[in-house]
Write a protein that holds these residues in place. Sequence first.
Motif, PDB file in Angstrom:
ATOM      1  N   PHE A 166       1.065  -1.146  -0.160  1.00 26.85           N
ATOM      2  CA  PHE A 166      -0.141   0.123  -0.113  1.00 26.85           C
ATOM      3  C   PHE A 166       1.108   1.258   0.090  1.00 26.85           C
ATOM      4  CE2 PHE A 166      -1.575   3.474   2.573  1.00 26.85           C
ATOM      5  CZ  PHE A 166      -2.852   3.719   1.840  1.00 26.85           C
ATOM      6  N   ILE A 167       1.892   1.194   0.776  1.00 25.85           N
ATOM      7  CA  ILE A 167       2.847   2.323   0.935  1.00 25.85           C
ATOM      8  C   ILE A 167       3.417   2.922  -0.547  1.00 25.85           C
ATOM      9  CG2 ILE A 167       5.006   3.151   1.914  1.00 25.85           C
ATOM     10  CD1 ILE A 167       4.204   1.916   4.332  1.00 25.85           C
ATOM     11  N   VAL A 168       3.948   1.723  -1.284  1.00 28.06           N
ATOM     12  CA  VAL A 168       4.424   1.995  -2.364  1.00 28.06           C
ATOM     13  C   VAL A 168       3.483   2.475  -3.332  1.00 28.06           C
ATOM     14  CG1 VAL A 168       5.647   0.667  -4.615  1.00 28.06           C
ATOM     15  CG2 VAL A 168       6.067   0.165  -2.144  1.00 28.06           C
ATOM     16  N   ASP A 169       2.139   1.714  -3.653  1.00 28.04           N
ATOM     17  CA  ASP A 169       1.056   2.115  -4.362  1.00 28.04           C
ATOM     18  C   ASP A 169       0.877   3.291  -4.298  1.00 28.04           C
ATOM     19  OD1 ASP A 169       1.628  -0.533  -5.397  1.00 28.04           O
ATOM     20  OD2 ASP A 169      -0.402  -1.245  -4.529  1.00 28.04           O
ATOM     21  N   TYR A 170       0.507   3.792  -3.074  1.00 36.21           N
ATOM     22  CA  TYR A 170      -0.046   5.158  -2.837  1.00 36.21           C
ATOM     23  C   TYR A 170       0.848   6.297  -3.062  1.00 36.21           C
ATOM     24  CZ  TYR A 170      -3.005   8.689  -0.673  1.00 36.21           C
ATOM     25  OH  TYR A 170      -3.680  10.063  -0.628  1.00 36.21           O
ATOM     26  N   ARG A 171       2.078   6.006  -3.107  1.00 37.57           N
ATOM     27  CA  ARG A 171       3.010   6.952  -3.674  1.00 37.57           C
ATOM     28  C   ARG A 171       2.693   7.643  -4.965  1.00 37.57           C
ATOM     29  NH1 ARG A 171       6.005  10.091  -5.591  1.00 37.57           N
ATOM     30  NH2 ARG A 171       8.241  10.549  -5.274  1.00 37.57           N
TER      31      ARG A 171
ATOM     32  N   TYR B   8       7.888  11.648   2.750  1.00 40.76           N
ATOM     33  CA  TYR B   8       7.160  10.113   2.610  1.00 40.76           C
ATOM     34  C   TYR B   8       8.314   9.311   1.899  1.00 40.76           C
ATOM     35  CZ  TYR B   8       3.482   6.831   0.749  1.00 40.76           C
ATOM     36  OH  TYR B   8       2.781   5.838   0.546  1.00 40.76           O
ATOM     37  N   ASP B   9       9.185   9.461   0.988  1.00 41.52           N
ATOM     38  CA  ASP B   9      10.119   8.820   0.702  1.00 41.52           C
ATOM     39  C   ASP B   9      11.248   8.264   1.597  1.00 41.52           C
ATOM     40  OD1 ASP B   9       8.901   9.032  -1.989  1.00 41.52           O
ATOM     41  OD2 ASP B   9      10.356  10.333  -2.704  1.00 41.52           O
ATOM     42  N   GLU B  10      11.496   9.540   2.320  1.00 44.06           N
ATOM     43  CA  GLU B  10      12.748   9.181   3.236  1.00 44.06           C
ATOM     44  C   GLU B  10      12.153   8.402   4.366  1.00 44.06           C
ATOM     45  OE1 GLU B  10      15.069  11.949   6.687  1.00 44.06           O
ATOM     46  OE2 GLU B  10      14.053  12.901   4.807  1.00 44.06           O
ATOM     47  N   TRP B  11      10.997   8.316   4.688  1.00 48.44           N
ATOM     48  CA  TRP B  11      10.374   7.958   6.077  1.00 48.44           C
ATOM     49  C   TRP B  11       9.948   6.502   5.879  1.00 48.44           C
ATOM     50  CZ3 TRP B  11       7.697  12.801   8.351  1.00 48.44           C
ATOM     51  CH2 TRP B  11       8.753  13.773   8.707  1.00 48.44           C
ATOM     52  N   LEU B  12       9.102   6.290   4.615  1.00 50.84           N
ATOM     53  CA  LEU B  12       8.306   5.203   4.564  1.00 50.84           C
ATOM     54  C   LEU B  12       8.536   4.217   3.289  1.00 50.84           C
ATOM     55  CD1 LEU B  12       4.821   6.729   4.986  1.00 50.84           C
ATOM     56  CD2 LEU B  12       6.259   5.695   6.617  1.00 50.84           C
ATOM     57  N   MET B  13       9.092   4.829   2.134  1.00 55.55           N
ATOM     58  CA  MET B  13       9.291   4.230   0.721  1.00 55.55           C
ATOM     59  C   MET B  13      10.476   3.186   1.122  1.00 55.55           C
ATOM     60  SD  MET B  13       7.276   4.532  -1.553  1.00 55.55           S
ATOM     61  CE  MET B  13       8.232   4.095  -3.011  1.00 55.55           C
ATOM     62  N   PRO B  14      10.242   1.764   0.516  1.00 49.51           N
ATOM     63  CA  PRO B  14      11.073   0.630   0.702  1.00 49.51           C
ATOM     64  C   PRO B  14      12.270   0.838  -0.194  1.00 49.51           C
ATOM     65  CG  PRO B  14       9.229  -0.157  -0.217  1.00 49.51           C
ATOM     66  CD  PRO B  14       8.792   1.079   0.307  1.00 49.51           C
ATOM     67  N   THR B  15      11.881   1.613  -1.230  1.00 52.04           N
ATOM     68  CA  THR B  15      12.953   1.695  -2.215  1.00 52.04           C
ATOM     69  C   THR B  15      13.286   3.257  -2.526  1.00 52.04           C
ATOM     70  OG1 THR B  15      11.451   1.627  -4.053  1.00 52.04           O
ATOM     71  CG2 THR B  15      12.504  -0.407  -3.362  1.00 52.04           C
ATOM     72  N   CYS B  16      14.402   3.519  -3.211  1.00 48.71           N
ATOM     73  CA  CYS B  16      14.625   4.986  -3.612  1.00 48.71           C
ATOM     74  C   CYS B  16      14.106   5.057  -5.025  1.00 48.71           C
ATOM     75  CB  CYS B  16      16.045   5.179  -3.643  1.00 48.71           C
ATOM     76  SG  CYS B  16      17.025   4.193  -4.353  1.00 48.71           S
ATOM     77  N   ARG B  17      14.237   6.237  -5.614  1.00 47.87           N
ATOM     78  CA  ARG B  17      13.842   6.545  -6.927  1.00 47.87           C
ATOM     79  C   ARG B  17      14.472   5.810  -7.953  1.00 47.87           C
ATOM     80  NH1 ARG B  17      12.669  13.234  -7.212  1.00 47.87           N
ATOM     81  NH2 ARG B  17      11.344  13.133  -5.478  1.00 47.87           N
ATOM     82  N   LYS B  18      15.862   5.304  -7.490  1.00 43.59           N
ATOM     83  CA  LYS B  18      16.254   4.306  -8.564  1.00 43.59           C
ATOM     84  C   LYS B  18      15.934   3.010  -8.602  1.00 43.59           C
ATOM     85  CE  LYS B  18      20.526   7.337  -8.656  1.00 43.59           C
ATOM     86  NZ  LYS B  18      21.905   7.420  -8.495  1.00 43.59           N
ATOM     87  N   GLY B  19      15.197   2.736  -7.545  1.00 46.12           N
ATOM     88  CA  GLY B  19      14.806   1.205  -7.234  1.00 46.12           C
ATOM     89  C   GLY B  19      15.535   0.445  -6.416  1.00 46.12           C
ATOM     90  N   GLU B  20      16.515   0.935  -5.910  1.00 46.40           N
ATOM     91  CA  GLU B  20      17.283   0.486  -4.736  1.00 46.40           C
ATOM     92  C   GLU B  20      16.650   0.316  -3.529  1.00 46.40           C
ATOM     93  OE1 GLU B  20      21.254   2.187  -5.118  1.00 46.40           O
ATOM     94  OE2 GLU B  20      21.557   1.539  -7.224  1.00 46.40           O
ATOM     95  N   PRO B  21      16.962  -0.657  -2.692  1.00 51.01           N
ATOM     96  CA  PRO B  21      16.250  -0.778  -1.389  1.00 51.01           C
ATOM     97  C   PRO B  21      16.801   0.345  -0.483  1.00 51.01           C
ATOM     98  CG  PRO B  21      17.239  -3.042  -2.177  1.00 51.01           C
ATOM     99  CD  PRO B  21      17.787  -1.919  -3.320  1.00 51.01           C
TER     100      PRO B  21
END
Length: 741
Positions: free
Chosen positions: A600-605, A674-687
């Motif tokens: 959900f966190i990834v999709d809602y981004r 949102y990216d810094e605190w919640l997202m499991p991956t960065c913008r480049k797709g790396e964990p």
Amino acid sequence: MAPHRRLPPEHLLDGSELLFEYDGDIIKDLLDNHFTPGNTRLDLMSSTFGRASDFDDKDCIETQGKALDLQSVEDDDAFTPKSKKDKSLNVEPHFGTRFWCHSIKKETLNSWEKAVVPSLPPPSSLLQLPPVNPFIPKVFDLKPLPADDSHHPLLNCSMKLCISVGKRKAWFPATVTKYNGLNNEILLSYEDEDEKWHKVDVLPSDWTGMTVAPNFESTLDNKAIKYKVVALALQGEGAVLKYGDESDFDVEDGVQFPAIPPAQSESRLPQLICNTQALKLWHLQDRKFHRPIAELRMRMTCADANKTPLQSACADLFVTLFGDTITETTYLASVCELGSSISSNDVGFGMRVHGFDDKLMDLAEFSLNLFFKFRGRIEKGLPDEVKEGRFEACHEVLQRRYHNHGLQASKLASSIRLRCLRPSQWTSHAKAKALEGVTISTFMQTICTILKTISVEAFYHGNLTASDAHAATKLISTLIKESGGGGLPKKKRPKLPVLKVPASIEHHLITVPSKDVSDPNTAIEIYFQIGPDNLRDRVMTDLLSHILYEPLYDQLRTRDQFGYTVSTDTRWTYGVMGLHFRVVTTAKSAEETVARIDRFIVDYRKEFENMTKNQYMENLVGLAKHKLLMASSLSDECETFWSEITDYRYDWQVKRNEVLALRSISKDDVLEKYDEWLMPTCRKGEPRKRRAIGVQVIGVHGGAASLGRPDIDSGDTNEYIEQRLVEFHNRAKNATWGKII
């Protein structure tokens, strides 16, 4: 016709409850001439006499369905309800219920007549008059406000002023924020946050027969300025910024940022009356609710509080025993709408006294007297006020409470999450073990150690003047001094470290079984730790929670049917902020739930990134309006100020400051966090590494919800939980965020 038809409209809701007229003669006539033993009827019910098995239906069948003619016997006749020949036997005509009528003996009535005559009971009687209630309030007057900052009919209202600008006149909106009764002046706050004093042309004595309402008009500064009232403040509301011209702005409803009230002057905020190592007391006189009530909140900070499970357990036992000891007194106080409570916490104890201000300090003095009597009594034992056998009873009550703690999966999950962050917050199991075999001697030795070095911080709020606050200061200081003195330097205050969750690609999962083997619920909590408190990150955390709440509930609860409890909110743990997701389910496994939250966190981004400006503003404005909601009662307002004291922030205008910070936050700012605190991956797709804890309490359902439940004996659950917690603390190397509060 319905009864409410006879009521006037203004009494439609309370007309059936309130008495509008008092007639002492009628009351006296009822008591003297009608409420007498001679007019008494006693109704007795029994399952022993007059049973259906004692009679044949045919014996009384002829009386059923007929008009009821009561048959009675004189007092000399014997009462024999099992006899079919009893003259006093009657049958209720509709349901066929048998009953008997029997007159009361004259000797009994005569004795009752004598008892009616007012008199004191004889010394041998077990009856006695109730004690005089010392907490009955007698003074209900509102205390006067300072003359240079007092009440006025125009205070807090919004108005428009007609002011000359060059050769023309223009209308300017403003809000009345203060009144100086010495000079008959009001302080106006304008939209640009500029403030200016104006003299009121109407004299204070002339306001008595005047009604201030919207469209009320008058003048200021010797008729140099004309004003018109636009809106009045509701009870409990501060300065109103409603000027009736919202339509002037070309914006959709809900998108316009709400007007931020002007900053309160120092005199309207808590004032520090006393500041010593033994006592720190804040005071604030009520200006909003106009009720003869007050609140006294106290925090007793103890140098040796909560250092071991035994100390924590004895503190809980002290609270239980204290409450049990003052039950009779607090009952008398509660009848007079005075209340008190005490609790234990990580730094010592908290006490609250609230109700009518006239007798509030009497109850506070009684409670504090008993509290401090436990100091320095290692050899003397329990205070005399504690009745014999109550220690053992309270000990048993507390042990049962510890045993029942965490039986609900959701509450156990929250307890484990907090224990992960606060290693010194002992579990109920640890405290229950420490409390086993504790005697009065051990308890007194422990509690005296805890109370040896103590300081008190208090907040006195309500219908109280500064002199009342000084009197309270003197009382509390005297009690501390007479009980052995006090004083706790800030350096010796109990430390409140919060564990720093190690940054990791995967969640730090803690999986345990539920304590209740019949509980089908599986509770999952995902906690994302953000870091030490600061204003900007705090409001962005609140905004993220506000934005995520509805779509998370809609997706996981409504569409995916994960469970009835689906939520997200913020957590503020002794100065460390976090975002928290919770799901309680009986349909899905814990592993599936954790994966769904991450998905959900990834999709809602993506949805968040595509959110329109108006949609973003609706969320921003909704949160701002929520923060600016007025307090609903004095206790509500007191709680807001008290939380700033207990959190050691002392930001008296925290809600206003948060809304000011919200106003400057853009969608890009929130996306970055949102990216810094919640997202499991960065913008480049790396964990990406996140500071995240996952707590899974798995219930016994038999279906998917019970998958992954640890296979252990129910008696070993507490020890298993302790082992998992120790393992997590070791992984975190017990590293903390250091001193924050």
